[in-house]
Structures are given as C-alpha cells and as structure tokens.
Design an enzyme around this catalytic site. Structure first.
Site, PDB file in Angstrom:
ATOM      1  N   HIS A   4      53.974  25.331  45.650  1.00  0.00           N
ATOM      2  CA  HIS A   4      54.750  24.596  46.641  1.00  0.00           C
ATOM      3  C   HIS A   4      56.145  24.259  46.123  1.00  0.00           C
ATOM      4  O   HIS A   4      57.140  24.416  46.844  1.00  0.00           O
ATOM      5  CB  HIS A   4      54.011  23.305  47.013  1.00  0.00           C
ATOM      6  CG  HIS A   4      54.684  22.491  48.068  1.00  0.00           C
ATOM      7  ND1 HIS A   4      55.668  21.554  47.781  1.00  0.00           N
ATOM      8  CD2 HIS A   4      54.538  22.466  49.419  1.00  0.00           C
ATOM      9  CE1 HIS A   4      56.082  20.994  48.897  1.00  0.00           C
ATOM     10  NE2 HIS A   4      55.413  21.523  49.909  1.00  0.00           N
ATOM     11  N   HIS A  33      47.186  31.402  38.071  1.00  0.00           N
ATOM     12  CA  HIS A  33      48.492  31.948  38.429  1.00  0.00           C
ATOM     13  C   HIS A  33      48.815  31.691  39.896  1.00  0.00           C
ATOM     14  O   HIS A  33      48.043  32.033  40.784  1.00  0.00           O
ATOM     15  CB  HIS A  33      48.515  33.453  38.138  1.00  0.00           C
ATOM     16  CG  HIS A  33      49.664  34.168  38.769  1.00  0.00           C
ATOM     17  ND1 HIS A  33      50.974  33.766  38.584  1.00  0.00           N
ATOM     18  CD2 HIS A  33      49.705  35.250  39.600  1.00  0.00           C
ATOM     19  CE1 HIS A  33      51.771  34.582  39.265  1.00  0.00           C
ATOM     20  NE2 HIS A  33      51.031  35.487  39.887  1.00  0.00           N
ATOM     21  N   HIS A  78      40.626  21.639  32.645  1.00  0.00           N
ATOM     22  CA  HIS A  78      41.833  21.971  33.412  1.00  0.00           C
ATOM     23  C   HIS A  78      41.919  23.474  33.655  1.00  0.00           C
ATOM     24  O   HIS A  78      41.535  24.275  32.788  1.00  0.00           O
ATOM     25  CB  HIS A  78      43.090  21.498  32.671  1.00  0.00           C
ATOM     26  CG  HIS A  78      43.031  20.065  32.245  1.00  0.00           C
ATOM     27  ND1 HIS A  78      43.144  19.013  33.128  1.00  0.00           N
ATOM     28  CD2 HIS A  78      42.838  19.504  31.015  1.00  0.00           C
ATOM     29  CE1 HIS A  78      43.041  17.870  32.465  1.00  0.00           C
ATOM     30  NE2 HIS A  78      42.847  18.140  31.187  1.00  0.00           N
ATOM     31  N   HIS A  92      41.853  45.396  31.537  1.00  0.00           N
ATOM     32  CA  HIS A  92      42.755  46.363  32.163  1.00  0.00           C
ATOM     33  C   HIS A  92      41.906  47.445  32.834  1.00  0.00           C
ATOM     34  O   HIS A  92      41.200  48.194  32.160  1.00  0.00           O
ATOM     35  CB  HIS A  92      43.663  46.978  31.087  1.00  0.00           C
ATOM     36  CG  HIS A  92      44.881  47.660  31.624  1.00  0.00           C
ATOM     37  ND1 HIS A  92      44.846  48.481  32.723  1.00  0.00           N
ATOM     38  CD2 HIS A  92      46.174  47.645  31.222  1.00  0.00           C
ATOM     39  CE1 HIS A  92      46.065  48.940  32.970  1.00  0.00           C
ATOM     40  NE2 HIS A  92      46.887  48.442  32.075  1.00  0.00           N
ATOM     41  N   ASN A  97      56.232  31.514  43.504  1.00  0.00           N
ATOM     42  CA  ASN A  97      55.627  32.412  42.524  1.00  0.00           C
ATOM     43  C   ASN A  97      56.706  32.804  41.515  1.00  0.00           C
ATOM     44  O   ASN A  97      57.589  33.607  41.808  1.00  0.00           O
ATOM     45  CB  ASN A  97      55.076  33.654  43.236  1.00  0.00           C
ATOM     46  CG  ASN A  97      54.422  34.635  42.270  1.00  0.00           C
ATOM     47  OD1 ASN A  97      54.508  34.490  41.058  1.00  0.00           O
ATOM     48  ND2 ASN A  97      53.763  35.645  42.811  1.00  0.00           N
ATOM     49  N   CYS A 132      52.470  40.108  36.724  1.00  0.00           N
ATOM     50  CA  CYS A 132      52.452  38.644  36.622  1.00  0.00           C
ATOM     51  C   CYS A 132      51.539  38.128  35.522  1.00  0.00           C
ATOM     52  O   CYS A 132      51.613  36.952  35.162  1.00  0.00           O
ATOM     53  CB  CYS A 132      52.020  38.045  37.966  1.00  0.00           C
ATOM     54  SG  CYS A 132      53.151  38.410  39.333  1.00  0.00           S
TER      55      CYS A 132
END
Length: 491
Positions: free
Chosen positions: A419, A390, A386, A302, A423, A223
């Site tokens: 909502h 994710h 802001h 990573h 995802n 993702c």
C-alpha cells in the site's frame, strides 16, 4: 469451535517439542539420587582409579580438546545482519492513482497509444488494475516518468538507480559507523537494468572500496533476487573470514515502463514503484553483540528446467516492437508449484517435531488408505513469529495468507508495504522487516521468514532469528507515516 481433541493436540505438541527436556529431567534426578548414596569409601576408590589411569585420561582429554578445537575452527561461521536501510524517495516523487491516470491520459492523447476512441479499453483496464492493486496514494514514481513527454533515457535510468542505491547505502554507513574500507564483499542485484560499468562498480567508485573487493552483479533474476544475493553473500562469508558483506537490492522503473497496448505487459506498470535496500552482513564474532539478526537458513528453488516455468514471465517485444514483461496464464500454477517445493524443503529445517509427525502420518494415510485425502499443510506459525511475504501484488499476498493459514496480523507488513511503497521488486521484503521493527514487534528470539517469488521461475526463502529486542534504525522509511498504519484496504 472448541473440540475435545484440542487439549489433546496441545499436550501432544508440547510433549513432542520438549521430549528431550522431559527425558533428561528424570535422568538427572536418578543420577543425583545415586550420587547422594555414595559413601566416603566409594569416593576414595574413585580417586584411586583416577590416579592409576591418569595417562589414559590425559590422552582422552587432550584428544577431546583437540577435536573440539578443530570443530570450532572448521564449522560454518555464523552470519550476522548488523543493520539494513531502505531508501525513502523524496516527497515530490509521490504519485496518486489520479495523478498517474491523468498522466497516462495525456500521454495517450499525444498519440503514444494511438487514437483515444480506439484505445479507451486500455484506460479502463489500467484504472481497474490500479484500483484493485492494493497500492495507496503515496507510492513513488521516478522523476523521468513525471515529465511530459516521458523521459526514458539512459541518463534518467542511471540517475534513478544511483539515487536509490546511494541513498540506502549512505544511510546504512551512517547508522552502523562502518567504514567503506571494511567492506570485503559486495553483491548487487537488479533484474532488468544492468548498464556498463555495472551497478556494483557505481558503489565501488562512489565509496572508493578497496582493490581486492569481491564484487558481484546479479541480473535477470526477478523479484526473488534479494534472497539470492543474501545466499551468495553468505557463501562468500564462509570462505573469506573476518569481513563484512554489503548487499544491495533494487530495480529500475524509468527504463522498464511499458508504453504499448499489450494488456499483459501493462500490468507491471501498475504495480512496480521506486525502492531499494542495503544490507550489512558480518562474520565477525564481535558483531554478535550489536547485530540485529542471525541468518539461520536460506532455501532456493529453481524450476526453470520446466518450459512453463521458464516462460511464465518474460521480457520481450510486443507486436509493435515495444519492450515489456509478458505474464503468461501459467503464472499462478507455476508459482504455486514452486512455492510448494520451497515449503517442502524448508519445513523439515524449521518445524517442530510435532508438525513433522502429523505431516508424516497424513502422508502415509493418503498413500495407503485414502488417495483423495488432502495433503497436510504444516502450521508455520509454530516455526515463525513474523512473515515477510514479497509484496508482488494483492493476489499473491492473499494466496499465501490462505494457503499458509496465516492471520491478518501475519501478513500486515506485506499488505502495508504494498500500500505504501508498491512492488519494489527484490527490496520489498526489507521494507516489510522495517515495518515490523518500527511497530516494535521484533523481540529477542523471534524468527522471521522472508519469502519471495520471481521469474525463471524461482521461490527463495531466508530465515532470521532476532538476537535482541530490535528497534527501528534511524531514518526508517516508516517513521513519518507509521501512525497511519495499518490502514483498511478496500476489497
């Protein structure tokens, strides 16, 4: 509660943040006062000095101009985000929780999940996940999964991905007026669906992109791959001058529906939904005037060298030979550790000096005076207006809100995206940015932090600064439902 130290802390932060300006002001006053005292004779002597040393001054000036020219030519080119577009699926693909559960029940009773009495616990489990997920009643499921029996074919998977990608890219080209022939770099990411020809080739074929296009297709990166794609495009834009980069982020739901009995693998069915985004980047100086944002930083972490990180989210077969994504019990710990490393790397790049000093003093106190003392979490609200976290799930948003000491307003875009759209994997951070724009909250100079986590395990960040008061582009995915949001989400 008010503390006498509150005003002291405010003054301290102001002094440390503006220390250069505060030092420069008295210096400027002193120079001005000294210049006002110069007599006519002093000025005449100064002019004579310039005439006697004209050759040296000329050499110095030429060297200075040459050095400055070389710096301008070789410095990293600014990368601008001209515009982006998020795919809005057609209304007939909407699926409420009730519709999804009825569909699952029919599939189960048909024998896909075995006997109903034997597997009732699976229905209860899926129902609880859906009810507590933070997803609303209007998320989108691909057409093949609306069918009975479910159609998980290569044809159906290609159709879903093609509609998502081309829908987002078509709208992006309309909004920007850019010709496909102007695109010099193409980066596409999709974690688990990577057919042949590749997804990037679909775009090349559809828009007849030029033959020397620098095309990449990123797969298996989870993702957080959307930020990776931006970072890759940024690197290519530093090498190939005066061009545009098209970045496309998506995921395929049709092929990745898990229909077995493993609870860990069923979780992804409850969270992932249809979605995708297309982003147009530029390194052309002329695009600064019309671009929405400038890319300031990308930070990639990573931790896949660690075995627990490597195995915390794995696509594999269950005991019945059905493919799904297993989420291990180490996932929360791995995510927290990887996030901590990303924050430690990003912090020095974006935080004001006051927060850096407080962090350093706390570190020294912990190391030499009180080892049990908690690490100081910098106030990232001083660095960003802001936050686009994710929308991987309700628990992820809750945890970041708590650990980063954010307010409900700061995570509103993430919660509302989860909502409304669920995802959508790597594209979720763009639906969140689209929400912020649609609400009219993005002002000139505002800084935005996009942060995403993904399998491997990876945590990646993008930092953007708004170049103007940003308005939502045409066909913003929120324009038809913005009046309903924000909504209250049941706990």
């Amino acid at each position: 509660m008010y503390s006498p130290l509150t005003n002291v802390k405010i003054v301290f932060k102001y002094l440390t943040t503006h220390h250069l300006k505060l030092c420069f002001l008295p210096l400027s006053v002193a120079i001005a006062m000294q210049a006002s005292r110069l007599s006519t004779q002093d000025l005449h002597s100064f002019y004579l000095y310039l005439e006697k040393n004209s050759a040296s001054l000329t050499i110095f000036s030429v060297s200075l101009i040459l050095g400055w020219t070389l710096y301008i030519m070789n410095r990293p080119k600014p990368v601008y985000l001209v515009d982006f577009s998020c795919y809005l699926p057609p209304s007939h693909l909407k699926a409420s929780v009730e519709k999804i559960m009825n569909h699952v029940r029919v599939v189960r009773e048909s024998g896909k999940w075995g006997k109903s009495d034997e597997n009732d616990y699976l229905m209860d489990f899926v129902t609880k996940i859906l009810e507590r997920s933070g997803l609303g009643q209007e998320t989108y499921v691909p057409e093949g999964l609306h069918c009975l029996p479910i159609e998980q074919t290569m044809v159906g998977s290609r159709k879903e991905t093609r509609e998502v990608i081309l829908g987002a890219v078509d709208n992006l080209f309309r909004n920007t007026g850019i010709s496909p022939s102007d695109i010099g770099i193409l980066v596409v990411n999709s974690s688990t669906f990577n057919p042949t020809p590749s997804l990037s080739t679909i775009i090349v074929n559809r828009y007849k992109l030029r033959e020397n296009i620098k095309s990449l297709n990123l797969g298996g990166m989870g993702c957080s791959a959307g930020v990776i794609a931006i970072d890759v495009a940024k690197s290519l834009l530093q090498v190939h001058r005066n061009t545009y980069a098209l970045v496309v982020s998506t995921e395929n739901i049709t092929q990745n529906l898990y229909s077995g009995n493993n609870k860990s693998m069923l979780v992804t069915n409850c969270l992932f939904r249809v979605g995708g985004a297309a982003v147009l980047l530029s390194n052309l100086s002329k695009d600064r005037k019309r671009a929405k944002y400038k890319l300031v930083h990308t930070v990639r972490v990573h931790t896949g060298a660690d075995d627990r990180s490597y195995g915390c989210a794995t696509q594999e077969e269950d005991e019945d030979g059905l493919v799904g994504v297993t989420l291990s019990k180490d996932l929360p710990m791995v995510a927290a550790r990887t996030l901590k490393i990303n924050i430690a790397t990003l912090g020095p790049l974006v935080l004001p000096i006051s927060e850096k000093l407080i962090f350093f003093v706390t570190f020294l106190r912990k190391k030499f005076l009180n080892p049990k003392m908690k690490h100081y979490m910098p106030d990232f609200k001083l660095a960003f207006e802001h936050f686009c976290i994710h929308a991987g799930g309700r628990a992820l948003i809750d945890e970041l809100e708590k650990n980063l000491h954010l307010s409900p307003l700061h995570v509103e875009a993430s919660r509302m995206t989860l909502h409304r759209f669920g995802n959508t994997s790597s594209s979720s951070i763009w639906y969140e940015l689209a929400y912020t724009e649609a609400k009219g909250r993005m002002k000139k100079g505002d800084r935005t932090w996009q942060i995403a986590l993904g399998s491997g395990f990876k945590c990646n960040s993008c930092v953007w600064v708004a170049l103007r008061n940003v308005k939502a582009s045409a066909n913003n995915p929120w324009e038809d439902c913005l009046h309903k949001y924000p909504v209250e989400i049941d706990i």
